[in-house]
Enzyme design. Structure first.
Site, short mmCIF file in Angstrom:
data_model
loop_
_atom_site.label_atom_id
_atom_site.label_comp_id
_atom_site.label_asym_id
_atom_site.label_seq_id
_atom_site.Cartn_x
_atom_site.Cartn_y
_atom_site.Cartn_z
N ASN A 103 -2.09 31.31 -49.53
CA ASN A 103 -3.09 31.56 -48.49
C ASN A 103 -2.81 32.93 -47.89
O ASN A 103 -1.82 33.11 -47.18
CB ASN A 103 -2.97 30.43 -47.44
N TRP A 104 -3.67 33.88 -48.19
CA TRP A 104 -3.46 35.25 -47.71
C TRP A 104 -3.80 35.44 -46.23
O TRP A 104 -3.54 36.49 -45.67
CB TRP A 104 -4.31 36.22 -48.54
N LYS A 105 -4.44 34.43 -45.62
CA LYS A 105 -4.87 34.53 -44.22
C LYS A 105 -5.65 35.84 -44.03
O LYS A 105 -6.35 36.26 -44.95
CB LYS A 105 -3.65 34.42 -43.30
N HIS A 114 -7.27 24.12 -41.89
CA HIS A 114 -5.97 24.76 -41.61
C HIS A 114 -5.72 24.74 -40.10
O HIS A 114 -6.64 24.94 -39.31
CB HIS A 114 -5.96 26.19 -42.14
N GLU A 131 0.89 20.18 -43.71
CA GLU A 131 1.51 21.36 -43.11
C GLU A 131 1.81 21.10 -41.64
O GLU A 131 0.91 21.23 -40.79
CB GLU A 131 0.57 22.57 -43.20
N GLY A 133 4.85 29.57 -40.69
CA GLY A 133 5.25 30.92 -40.30
C GLY A 133 6.49 30.99 -39.42
O GLY A 133 6.82 32.04 -38.88
N SER A 189 6.59 27.48 -44.35
CA SER A 189 7.87 28.17 -44.56
C SER A 189 8.54 27.84 -45.90
O SER A 189 9.76 27.67 -45.97
CB SER A 189 8.82 27.89 -43.39
N GLY A 202 2.11 30.58 -47.48
CA GLY A 202 1.47 31.60 -46.66
C GLY A 202 2.12 32.92 -46.98
O GLY A 202 1.78 33.59 -47.96
#
Ligand code: PGA
Length: 229
Positions: free
Chosen positions: A11-13, A103, A152, A158, A189, A210
């Site tokens: 997921n590149w956000k 998300h 998640e 993160g 993570s 991520g």
């Protein structure tokens, strides 16, 4: 017995410029060639890119013939019509096979709630997109029709502190018992160092990355680990 396909998703956000996107795919293609990593039936790789790069990502994947599927990071909860600024499931389906819905960043920062998320899942299904639905714990409701889930925990995203593989496995088993799911992924993570422990768990069918997906070399290293696990 043939083993079930594992999923490694990234997921590149809201990261990357157009130039970065070109570099990511070029570096991925070069490294993939060097490592002679071909399309494998045992791992499916998915990249969830920002809307604006869906077309470019599709073009580069076709150009370099990469073993990657594309997904969008969300989709509108409205169908096509007078909804200024919205990107519909039909539009996304021209480029992508998957869509990420629910998300925790969108739930928290954009106030997306169950009703909206259920509508998104419904529209995605009508457009033949496969939803990867994010849940924060075993109690998060899962809309009917969802076959792919990513567990998640909010605190693990993160933060550099993942859930334990054992607990993630427990959550995955509980949700699999309660819902007719095909895949349950773990995210939060995950790194080159801890990915193997998660992949060894019998109820975990893959990983949602991520940060670790932003670098093509790290992403590929994780894919290589999953091919061996
Ligand atoms: P992270 O993000 O791997 O950087 O923790 C996971 C996610 O938000 O999907």
């Amino acid at each position: 017995m043939e083993r079930k396909t594992k999923i490694i998703a990234g997921n590149w956000k809201s990261y990357k410029s157009e130039g970065d996107v070109h570099d990511w795919f070029k570096q991925f293609a070069e490294k993939q060639k060097k490592d002679s990593f071909e399309k494998s039936h045992s791992v499916e790789c998915i990249l969830f890119v920002p809307f604006i790069y869906l077309s470019l990502a599709k073009h580069l994947i076709d150009h370099f013939r990469l073993p990657l599927s594309i997904g969008a990071q969300t989709v509108s909860s409205y169908p096509s019509g007078a909804y200024t600024g919205e990107v519909t499931a039909q539009m996304v389906a021209q480029y992508a096979k998957y869509v990420l819905i629910g998300h925790s960043e969108r739930r928290k920062l954009l106030g997306e709630e169950e009703r909206t998320l259920t509508e998104k899942v419904h529209l995605a299904k009508n457009a033949h997109l496969e939803t990867l639905y994010c849940i924060q714990n075993e109690e998060t409701p899962i809309p009917i029709g969802v076959r792919y889930v990513a567990y998640e925990p909010v605190w693990a995203i993160g933060s550099g502190t993942s859930d334990s593989p054992e607990n993630a496995n427990k959550v995955a088993s509980v949700v699999k018992k309660a819902h007719p799911l095909q895949y349950v992924l773990y995210g939060g993570s995950v790194t080159v160092k801890n990915v193997e422990e998660f992949l060894k768990m019998d109820a975990i069918d893959g990983i949602l990355l991520g940060k670790a997906s932003l670098d093509p070399y790290i992403f590929l290293e994780i894919v290589q680990i999953s091919l061996r696990t």
